[in-house]
Design an enzyme around this catalytic site. Structure first.
Site, PDB file in Angstrom:
ATOM      1  N   ASN A   1       1.185  -1.099   0.319  1.00 30.05           N
ATOM      2  CA  ASN A   1      -0.094   0.081  -0.388  1.00 30.05           C
ATOM      3  C   ASN A   1       0.935   1.385  -0.075  1.00 30.05           C
ATOM      4  O   ASN A   1       0.523   2.505  -0.774  1.00 30.05           O
ATOM      5  CB  ASN A   1      -0.971  -0.137   1.360  1.00 30.05           C
ATOM      6  CG  ASN A   1      -1.834  -0.734   0.967  1.00 30.05           C
ATOM      7  OD1 ASN A   1      -1.825  -1.961   0.404  1.00 30.05           O
ATOM      8  ND2 ASN A   1      -2.728  -1.681   2.757  1.00 30.05           N
TER       9      ASN A   1
ATOM     10  N   HIS B   1     -16.647  38.560 -27.753  1.00 28.56           N
ATOM     11  CA  HIS B   1     -18.137  37.716 -28.225  1.00 28.56           C
ATOM     12  C   HIS B   1     -17.033  37.149 -29.825  1.00 28.56           C
ATOM     13  O   HIS B   1     -17.958  36.986 -31.002  1.00 28.56           O
ATOM     14  CB  HIS B   1     -18.546  38.819 -28.608  1.00 28.56           C
ATOM     15  CG  HIS B   1     -19.342  39.167 -26.999  1.00 28.56           C
ATOM     16  ND1 HIS B   1     -19.787  38.533 -25.420  1.00 28.56           N
ATOM     17  CD2 HIS B   1     -18.668  40.711 -26.437  1.00 28.56           C
ATOM     18  CE1 HIS B   1     -19.568  39.492 -25.205  1.00 28.56           C
ATOM     19  NE2 HIS B   1     -19.239  40.146 -25.404  1.00 28.56           N
TER      20      HIS B   1
ATOM     21  N   SER C   1      -7.127  16.060 -48.072  1.00 27.21           N
ATOM     22  CA  SER C   1      -8.180  15.991 -48.303  1.00 27.21           C
ATOM     23  C   SER C   1      -8.343  14.725 -49.209  1.00 27.21           C
ATOM     24  O   SER C   1      -7.926  15.056 -50.178  1.00 27.21           O
ATOM     25  CB  SER C   1      -9.227  16.923 -48.699  1.00 27.21           C
ATOM     26  OG  SER C   1     -11.596  16.082 -49.016  1.00 27.21           O
TER      27      SER C   1
ATOM     28  N   LYS D   1      -8.032  21.420 -50.122  1.00 28.13           N
ATOM     29  CA  LYS D   1      -7.860  21.060 -49.009  1.00 28.13           C
ATOM     30  C   LYS D   1      -6.958  21.255 -48.320  1.00 28.13           C
ATOM     31  O   LYS D   1      -5.896  20.549 -48.755  1.00 28.13           O
ATOM     32  CB  LYS D   1      -8.810  20.532 -48.233  1.00 28.13           C
ATOM     33  CG  LYS D   1     -10.514  20.429 -48.486  1.00 28.13           C
ATOM     34  CD  LYS D   1     -10.888  21.792 -47.934  1.00 28.13           C
ATOM     35  CE  LYS D   1     -11.106  21.623 -46.156  1.00 28.13           C
ATOM     36  NZ  LYS D   1     -11.926  20.676 -45.897  1.00 28.13           N
TER      37      LYS D   1
ATOM     38  N   GLU E   1      -6.229  20.015 -34.329  1.00 27.43           N
ATOM     39  CA  GLU E   1      -7.536  19.706 -34.360  1.00 27.43           C
ATOM     40  C   GLU E   1      -7.782  17.944 -32.716  1.00 27.43           C
ATOM     41  O   GLU E   1      -9.067  17.725 -32.133  1.00 27.43           O
ATOM     42  CB  GLU E   1      -8.591  18.657 -35.124  1.00 27.43           C
ATOM     43  CG  GLU E   1      -8.880  19.562 -35.983  1.00 27.43           C
ATOM     44  CD  GLU E   1      -9.332  19.704 -37.911  1.00 27.43           C
ATOM     45  OE1 GLU E   1     -10.341  19.323 -37.752  1.00 27.43           O
ATOM     46  OE2 GLU E   1      -8.876  20.336 -38.562  1.00 27.43           O
TER      47      GLU E   1
ATOM     48  N   LYS F   1      -3.040   5.350 -11.546  1.00 27.04           N
ATOM     49  CA  LYS F   1      -1.608   4.843 -12.676  1.00 27.04           C
ATOM     50  C   LYS F   1      -2.732   4.616 -14.474  1.00 27.04           C
ATOM     51  O   LYS F   1      -1.969   5.772 -15.229  1.00 27.04           O
ATOM     52  CB  LYS F   1      -1.067   3.557 -12.220  1.00 27.04           C
ATOM     53  CG  LYS F   1      -0.515   3.980 -11.472  1.00 27.04           C
ATOM     54  CD  LYS F   1      -0.325   2.224 -10.933  1.00 27.04           C
ATOM     55  CE  LYS F   1      -0.987   1.250 -10.043  1.00 27.04           C
ATOM     56  NZ  LYS F   1      -1.585   2.034  -8.961  1.00 27.04           N
TER      57      LYS F   1
HETATM   58  N1  ARG Z   1      -1.108  -2.531  -7.653  1.00 28.37           N
HETATM   59  C1  ARG Z   1      -1.706  -2.601  -6.369  1.00 28.37           C
HETATM   60  C2  ARG Z   1      -2.021  -0.834  -6.883  1.00 28.37           C
HETATM   61  O1  ARG Z   1      -1.406  -0.339  -8.044  1.00 28.37           O
HETATM   62  C3  ARG Z   1      -0.634  -1.945  -5.913  1.00 28.37           C
HETATM   63  C4  ARG Z   1      -1.255  -2.430  -4.290  1.00 28.37           C
HETATM   64  C5  ARG Z   1      -1.456  -3.504  -3.593  1.00 28.37           C
HETATM   65  N2  ARG Z   1      -1.956  -3.635  -2.832  1.00 28.37           N
HETATM   66  C6  ARG Z   1      -2.782  -4.298  -2.256  1.00 28.37           C
HETATM   67  N3  ARG Z   1      -3.025  -4.447  -0.969  1.00 28.37           N
HETATM   68  N4  ARG Z   1      -3.364  -5.236  -2.995  1.00 28.37           N
HETATM   69  O2  ARG Z   1      -2.406  -0.069  -6.361  1.00 28.37           O
END
Ligand code: ARG
Length: 467
Positions: free
Chosen positions: A110, A156, A277, A283, A290, A325
């Site tokens: 964690n 505007h 185009s 074009k 874009e 992530k």
């Molecule tokens: N892959 C997990 C994440 O990205 C890592 C942490 C996992 N921790 C756990 N207690 N399962 O959050």
């Protein structure tokens, strides 16, 4: 596949569910940071008396070999592992046996995933900032080259007042400089050490977290272990900075799409950054810009995705957080790609001076005509009415100020002298501006010098900036 937690269970995990829930395919991007964190953790464990000198030295040497291997061969960072942390630990145990199995003492994934993401953002944000400075550099070069060229500014989306082209370009620099600072603040926010938090309650080993923070270059330690295990505010701040930068790039893109279009043609895109185009031979399309405009939606969605993920989880780590992530990497990639293409498009612009200047004349000098009357003593509200009536007449007759003769001026107001047309020009209009943030040529020149000075700092080699 053995997991880091298989001891608890009688049966092997459901293969499909395990693969679906594993993050290694995308968190492999944190490989380098994971090893960096583990190298420092091993040193801290040794100082705490948990690892012997020999064990710590063996772990150190093995982690460095693993790091080198991963750096020189990205394909090496792969396998059936649940996540990057499990991958690194597996390799370590394969090399060292029991010594490798001691590394995770007092530590939880964690906090490990948090430290990895913080280290990652800390090293990647300066690269984003560098790319932003490159866009600013391209805008500044164009502004220098434009000199005192004129164009209309719009409110505007209707022609409002004449401005210097350089002023318009610097109007897109200002938000990017704020964004640059926002990223610096996101980096500062990420720069706190979560290790020592354990899974939720802290660690029972005498880890010198202050020393560990110094070792990893963190400038402080998180305040609370429960909070730390699920705090992704720093990631949200990064995503906000990314989304807002994209909003600014999108507005720049939109301006250029319009101003390079056939109706305006104040600027011309380089052929290399235009597209054609398949059907209409005439074009010349601005696809790259874009796409920048379009990708802004993604970047905003990345911020929304993380905020939405965060909002419902109870205190402490929950697996939902693994989604962080996807958002961070996608926002980073999206922004990096857009910055590169915007820089090229801006660098390749050609200014069409005559066309832009011509559009900066005519009815949009009305405010200057009113100011002329104010100079002769008329209260502004009266002057506005007089000039408003004059414009109404001109519009009805399809004419411009330049076509009015002395008697017509006089019949609009006794205060108009024959010099009015010489005094009311786009050049005089910009010169009349008095404030430092205005389009007055002296103010724009000072602003340009200021940005150029800032750029020198922003383009310094990264090592020199960060210490
Ligand atoms: N892959 C997990 C994440 O990205 C890592 C942490 C996992 N921790 C756990 N207690 N399962 O959050």
């Amino acid at each position: 596949m053995t997991t880091l937690w298989s001891g608890r269970f009688d049966a092997a995990p459901d293969q499909a569910a395990f693969e679906w829930g594993s993050s290694f395919s995308f968190d492999r991007r944190l490989f380098e940071d994971d090893v960096t964190g583990s190298l420092a953790w091993a040193r801290a464990l040794e100082k705490a008396g948990v690892l012997s000198r020999q064990e710590a030295a063996a772990i150190d040497a093995a982690l460095r070999v693993i790091l080198e291997h991963g750096r020189s061969d990205p394909a090496f960072v792969s396998g059936p592992d649940e996540d990057v942390h499990s991958f690194v630990e597996r390799l370590l145990v394969e090399r060292l046996g029991d010594a490798g199995k001691r590394l995770h003492t007092g530590r939880s994934r964690n906090e490990q995933v948090s430290v990895d993401l913080r280290l990652y953002l800390r090293r990647r944000i300066p690269l984003v900032q560098r790319a932003m400075a490159d866009v600013v550099g391209a805008l500044v070069s164009q502004a220098r080259a434009a000199g005192e060229a004129l164009m209309p500014a719009y409110t505007h989306f209707r022609p409002a007042q004449p401005v210097l082209v350089a002023h318009f370009l610097l109007a897109h620099v200002a938000p990017l400089r704020r964004d640059y600072d926002r990223f610096a603040r996101a980096r500062e926010e990420a720069n706190a050490l979560p290790l020592g938090s354990g899974a939720i309650a802290g660690t029972s080993y005498p880890i010198d977290v202050r020393q560990l923070a110094a070792d990893l270059g963190f400038d402080r330690i998180v305040a609370n272990s429960i909070d730390a295990s699920s705090d992704r505010d720093f990631a949200a701040t990064f995503l906000y900075a990314s989304a807002l930068t994209m909003v600014h790039l999108s507005r720049l893109a939109e301006d250029l799409i319009i101003l390079c279009g056939d109706e305006h043609r104040f600027f011309e895109f380089s052929d290399a950054l235009s597209t054609g185009s398949s059907m209409m031979p005439q074009k010349k399309n601005p696809d790259p810009l874009e796409l920048v405009r379009g990708k802004t939606g993604r970047s905003i969605a990345d911020l929304l995705a993380l905020l939405t993920t965060m909002k419902g989880i109870p205190s402490g780590y929950n697996k939902d957080l693994q989604e962080d992530k996807h958002a961070v990497f996608d926002a980073e990639d999206t922004l990096a790609g857009c910055l590169t293409v915007v820089k090229s498009v801006v660098a390749g612009l050609t200014l069409n001076r005559e066309r832009a200047a011509r559009a900066a004349s005519g009815q949009l000098l009305a405010t200057d005509v009113a100011d002329y009357l104010v100079g002769k003593g008329l209260p502004f509200r009266r002057a506005h009415e007089v000039v408003g009536a004059l414009v109404r007449k001109l519009v009805a007759e399809g004419r411009e100020f330049g076509s009015l003769d002395a008697s017509e001026w006089r019949s609009a107001s006794e205060l108009f002298d024959p010099d009015v047309l010489k005094r009311v020009t786009p050049e005089a209009s910009v010169r009349a501006k008095q404030t430092p943030q205005s389009t007055a040529p002296a103010a724009v020149s000072a602003a340009l010098t200021d940005v150029e000075r800032w750029l020198e700092m922003a383009l310094l080699p990264l090592e020199n900036q960060l210490c």
